[in-house]
Motif scaffolding. Structure first.
Motif, mmCIF file in Angstrom:
data_model
loop_
_atom_site.group_PDB
_atom_site.id
_atom_site.type_symbol
_atom_site.label_atom_id
_atom_site.label_comp_id
_atom_site.label_asym_id
_atom_site.label_seq_id
_atom_site.Cartn_x
_atom_site.Cartn_y
_atom_site.Cartn_z
ATOM 1 N N GLY A 344 -29.482 4.706 36.975
ATOM 2 C CA GLY A 344 -29.046 5.803 37.958
ATOM 3 C C GLY A 344 -27.661 6.144 37.512
ATOM 4 O O GLY A 344 -26.890 5.400 36.909
ATOM 5 N N GLN A 345 -27.067 7.196 38.122
ATOM 6 C CA GLN A 345 -25.635 7.446 37.837
ATOM 7 C C GLN A 345 -25.156 7.845 39.199
ATOM 8 O O GLN A 345 -25.734 8.520 40.126
ATOM 9 N N TYR A 346 -24.180 7.140 39.560
ATOM 10 C CA TYR A 346 -23.608 7.072 40.894
ATOM 11 C C TYR A 346 -22.189 7.566 41.143
ATOM 12 O O TYR A 346 -21.371 6.787 40.244
ATOM 13 N N GLU A 347 -22.010 8.253 42.158
ATOM 14 C CA GLU A 347 -20.480 8.489 42.435
ATOM 15 C C GLU A 347 -20.208 7.551 43.429
ATOM 16 O O GLU A 347 -21.026 6.797 44.202
ATOM 17 N N GLY A 348 -18.801 7.292 43.436
ATOM 18 C CA GLY A 348 -18.285 5.918 44.514
ATOM 19 C C GLY A 348 -18.313 4.648 43.961
ATOM 20 O O GLY A 348 -18.211 3.656 44.936
ATOM 21 N N GLN A 419 -16.769 4.218 55.441
ATOM 22 C CA GLN A 419 -15.907 5.076 55.736
ATOM 23 C C GLN A 419 -17.154 6.203 55.955
ATOM 24 O O GLN A 419 -17.526 6.688 55.217
ATOM 25 N N ALA A 420 -16.807 6.995 57.148
ATOM 26 C CA ALA A 420 -17.818 8.061 57.471
ATOM 27 C C ALA A 420 -17.332 9.101 56.459
ATOM 28 O O ALA A 420 -16.419 9.528 56.103
ATOM 29 N N GLY A 421 -18.579 9.721 55.899
ATOM 30 C CA GLY A 421 -18.344 10.816 55.098
ATOM 31 C C GLY A 421 -17.870 10.645 53.638
ATOM 32 O O GLY A 421 -17.824 11.350 52.827
ATOM 33 N N SER A 422 -17.741 9.150 53.441
ATOM 34 C CA SER A 422 -17.175 8.566 52.034
ATOM 35 C C SER A 422 -18.556 8.550 51.173
ATOM 36 O O SER A 422 -19.519 8.691 51.554
ATOM 37 N N GLU A 423 -18.095 8.566 49.769
ATOM 38 C CA GLU A 423 -19.138 8.217 48.498
ATOM 39 C C GLU A 423 -19.848 6.991 49.118
ATOM 40 O O GLU A 423 -21.018 6.980 48.429
ATOM 41 N N GLY A 443 -11.534 -0.991 47.782
ATOM 42 C CA GLY A 443 -12.253 0.046 48.158
ATOM 43 C C GLY A 443 -12.170 0.435 49.500
ATOM 44 O O GLY A 443 -12.738 1.453 49.855
ATOM 45 N N ASP A 444 -11.079 -0.139 50.268
ATOM 46 C CA ASP A 444 -10.470 0.376 51.487
ATOM 47 C C ASP A 444 -9.012 0.943 51.451
ATOM 48 O O ASP A 444 -8.155 0.186 51.266
ATOM 49 N N ALA A 445 -8.996 2.140 50.775
ATOM 50 C CA ALA A 445 -7.839 2.466 50.431
ATOM 51 C C ALA A 445 -6.910 2.805 51.603
ATOM 52 O O ALA A 445 -5.547 2.557 51.349
ATOM 53 N N ASP A 446 -7.178 3.119 52.881
ATOM 54 C CA ASP A 446 -6.223 3.097 53.862
ATOM 55 C C ASP A 446 -6.049 1.911 54.708
ATOM 56 O O ASP A 446 -5.290 1.836 55.708
ATOM 57 N N GLY A 447 -6.722 0.780 54.399
ATOM 58 C CA GLY A 447 -6.644 -0.497 54.966
ATOM 59 C C GLY A 447 -7.238 -0.302 56.540
ATOM 60 O O GLY A 447 -6.786 -1.579 57.351
ATOM 61 N N PHE A 451 -14.603 1.092 54.032
ATOM 62 C CA PHE A 451 -14.474 1.314 52.735
ATOM 63 C C PHE A 451 -15.053 2.684 52.135
ATOM 64 O O PHE A 451 -16.142 3.103 52.758
ATOM 65 N N GLU A 452 -14.292 3.382 51.141
ATOM 66 C CA GLU A 452 -14.654 4.583 50.649
ATOM 67 C C GLU A 452 -15.419 4.252 49.195
ATOM 68 O O GLU A 452 -16.270 5.343 48.914
ATOM 69 N N THR A 453 -15.153 3.406 48.677
ATOM 70 C CA THR A 453 -15.579 3.189 47.412
ATOM 71 C C THR A 453 -16.258 1.677 47.184
ATOM 72 O O THR A 453 -15.541 0.661 47.797
ATOM 73 N N ALA A 454 -16.972 1.569 46.129
ATOM 74 C CA ALA A 454 -17.353 -0.155 45.648
ATOM 75 C C ALA A 454 -17.053 -0.269 44.557
ATOM 76 O O ALA A 454 -16.926 0.397 43.393
#
Length: 608
Positions: A344-348, A419-423, A443-447, A451-454
């Motif tokens: 598969g191809q995955y964003e985030g 994070q709500a609405g995140s990839e 992956g937790d950019a704002d601490g 998490f927004e990213t894996a």
């Protein structure tokens, strides 16, 4: 006749005097107008043709265009047990292969001077090389020694890296000579840092570089600093008595800046374990993994930290750079273990490079680095009586077999708080990657704890970097695409048992071993997959235009078979290129130390 001539001369003389007299008395007349051009004369006739010149000498024949290389197994040895063959080296004067035997804690000696270019008829099980060995001392300077970790050879000198029995204490480099006679004799020892894990001589043999990993003990109550040791080799061929230490203490307090460069610092700092408050510094967290060297610089991977250390060998100044991550969107990725090829191809989804083996080569006078991007998480267990004791000691979890988990930075993607609405939220809703092991640190950019990213461990690839640590080439998703095309659902296999698609949710094929060599005017990289056991070949002559050249594997993939069934070469831990000029076959060779199968295999590399 004479009288007639005289009269004519007298007349001419008289006329000349008259004219001369006129010129003296009168003014010169005006210049008359230019007369009209006369008619063009008729062209002359062509001259005769000249003789032909002699033919020039014939030019040299041009070289055939490169069409790649072919690999075939021509020799193989068994070290006698599984989980043994790791690091391989070659002494070219005696045409002898040396290999570490971690199971027996010895150095294997394998004569390679009689290797022929005939391919083995049954390479998964047959052997045609004999093995002898030398035992290592159990103590040096009253310090009990642990296991062998690495070896390196330069001229008649063999260096052997050995940890202390207490791995957090300083280790040693043991030096041997007498390789010319294939009979190494102990020469001297030099103390280095904690847990020397990889060693390499400079090409001129003037220095030995040591990567001291400095891992903590099981509950982090002792955590030595990672370091690099540099040992000068004297003109006599003997090592200097003491090593020079290259430390990372100047980087303490710079973790945030290094993280901004793309580095990774997973540790239990701030927690209390077994009544000890953990406060891990940058120098403690950095764990040098693998060394490659030129005469001017040493390049050391910092695998768990996703970084690279560069040491100036004249000043011993060290620079540390982060390697960042690879974005998986647009590339094929299998993160499901469902006994099938499930790309598969995955964003985030990002991949930390986390390289293990590193090599270097030159192009247009500049140094380029080549890395095998295996990936590695941290996991430490310490012994406790039961689960209640583990909880009381501050452990993360309890396992009846392993004990109390002091620290791990691995987590299943589906267990991250998104994070709500995140990839990442979209990835979890898709569900296909929920069992994929990822980092719980990045992956937790704002601490804020969401998490927004894996971030996965390793990039499932090999990469070429320039001297600025910028990517010039990455093999992308080719390792998995090629092995899936050839093996089908047997791809992403484990290294001990044939259970296809059993590593997709972890680090996939795990490229670990790597070597670089030149054949003709082309440069090739050879990359070993720790789990599948196969070897990829890439033409990297131009680091900005590298391309896939071949794939070979020496493994019987019959479903359900295990390493105990003798299914071939398993878990390549190291690769070594031997130039054709130094080979008994007259062709280049690649030597492979296969850890799980305990075998050393030799591939002949023949230009097509």
């Amino acid at each position: 006749m004479l009288g007639s001539k005289f009269k004519m001369s007298l007349l001419a003389l008289t006329l000349g005097l008259v004219l001369t007299g006129c010129g003296l008395d009168g003014d010169d007349g005006e210049v008359g107008e230019t007369g009209a051009q006369g008619p063009e004369g008729s062209p002359g006739s062509d001259g005769n043709d000249g003789n032909d010149g002699s033919d020039g000498a014939d030019g040299q024949d041009g070289q055939d265009a490169s069409t790649g290389v072919s690999l075939s197994i021509v020799a193989r040895a068994s070290l006698g047990s599984q989980d043994s063959a790791e690091i391989v080296q070659y002494h070219k004067a005696s045409q002898t292969i040396y290999a570490t035997n971690s199971a027996a804690n010895t150095i294997a000696i394998i004569a390679a001077d009689a290797i022929s270019n005939a391919e083995l008829s049954n390479p998964t099980s047959s052997t045609n090389l004999t093995v002898s060995s030398i035992a290592l001392p159990t103590e040096i300077d009253s310090v009990a020694l642990g296991g062998v970790t690495s070896i390196a050879i330069s001229n008649d000198l063999l260096a052997v890296a050995v940890s202390a029995a207490t791995a957090t204490d300083n280790g040693y480099i043991l030096f041997y000579n007498g390789l010319e006679n294939s009979a190494p004799a102990f020469l001297d020892s030099v103390e280095v840092g904690a847990l020397p894990d990889s060693i390499a001589f400079t090409p001129n043999g003037g220095k030995l570089i040591v990567a001291n990993e400095g891992e903590p003990n099981d509950d982090y109550s002792i955590d030595p600093e990672g370091s690099i040791s540099v040992i000068d080799i004297l003109a006599s061929g003997e090592p200097e008595e003491t090593a020079e230490a290259v430390l990372f203490t100047a980087l303490n307090g710079t973790q945030a800046a290094l993280e901004a460069q793309g580095m990774h610092f997973p540790n239990p700092s701030g927690r209390t374990l077994n009544a000890n408050v953990i406060n891990t510094t940058v120098a403690q967290d950095l764990e040098p993994e693998f060394v490659s060297a030129t005469n001017e610089n040493a390049y050391i991977t910092l695998q768990e930290n996703n970084g690279l250390a560069i040491v100036d060998l004249e000043t011993l100044e060290v620079t540390v750079v982060g390697l960042g991550s690879k974005n998986w969107s647009g590339l094929n990725f299998d993160g499901e273990e469902n006994a099938a090829v499930s790309f598969g191809q995955y964003e985030g989804l990002e991949g930390m490079y986390m390289p293990d083996t590193i090599a270097n080569y030159e192009w247009k006078g500049a140094t380029f680095l080549v890395t095998a991007n295996e990936g590695d998480a941290r996991e430490y267990f310490f012994p406790v009586a039961d689960e209640a004791a583990c909880t009381a000691a501050g452990g993360q979890a309890y396992d009846a077999d392993d004990g109390c988990l002091a620290y791990s930075d691995e987590i299943a993607l589906g267990d991250l708080t998104a994070q709500a609405g995140s990839e990442l939220e979209a990835l979890q809703a898709d569900g296909r990657l929920n069992n994929l092991l990822v980092s719980n640190v990045l992956g937790d950019a704002d601490g804020n704890g969401e998490f927004e990213t894996a971030y996965t461990y390793g990039a499932r690839s090999f990469t070429i970097w320039d001297q600025n640590a910028l990517v010039t080439f990455d093999s992308g998703d080719e390792f998995e695409r090629v092995t899936a095309s050839i093996h089908g659902a047997q791809f992403n296999n484990d290294d001990e048992e044939n259970a296809g698609d059993s590593r997709s949710a972890n680090k996939g094929p795990e490229p670990e071993a790597l070597t670089v060599g030149q054949i003709g005017d082309r440069t090739y990289a050879f990359i070993g997959l720790e789990r599948m056991g196969g070897i990829f070949v890439y033409d990297i002559t131009n680091p900005f235009d590298a391309f896939f050249a071949d794939y070979v594997i020496n493994r019987d993939l019959t479903e359900g078979s295990t390493a105990a069934n003798g299914i071939g070469d398993l878990a390549p831990e190291s690769l070594l290129f031997i130039d054709a000029a130094d080979s008994a076959t007259g062709e280049a060779l690649v030597v492979v130390g296969n850890e799980v199968s305990g075998t050393v295999s030799v591939y002949q590399v023949t230009p097509n």
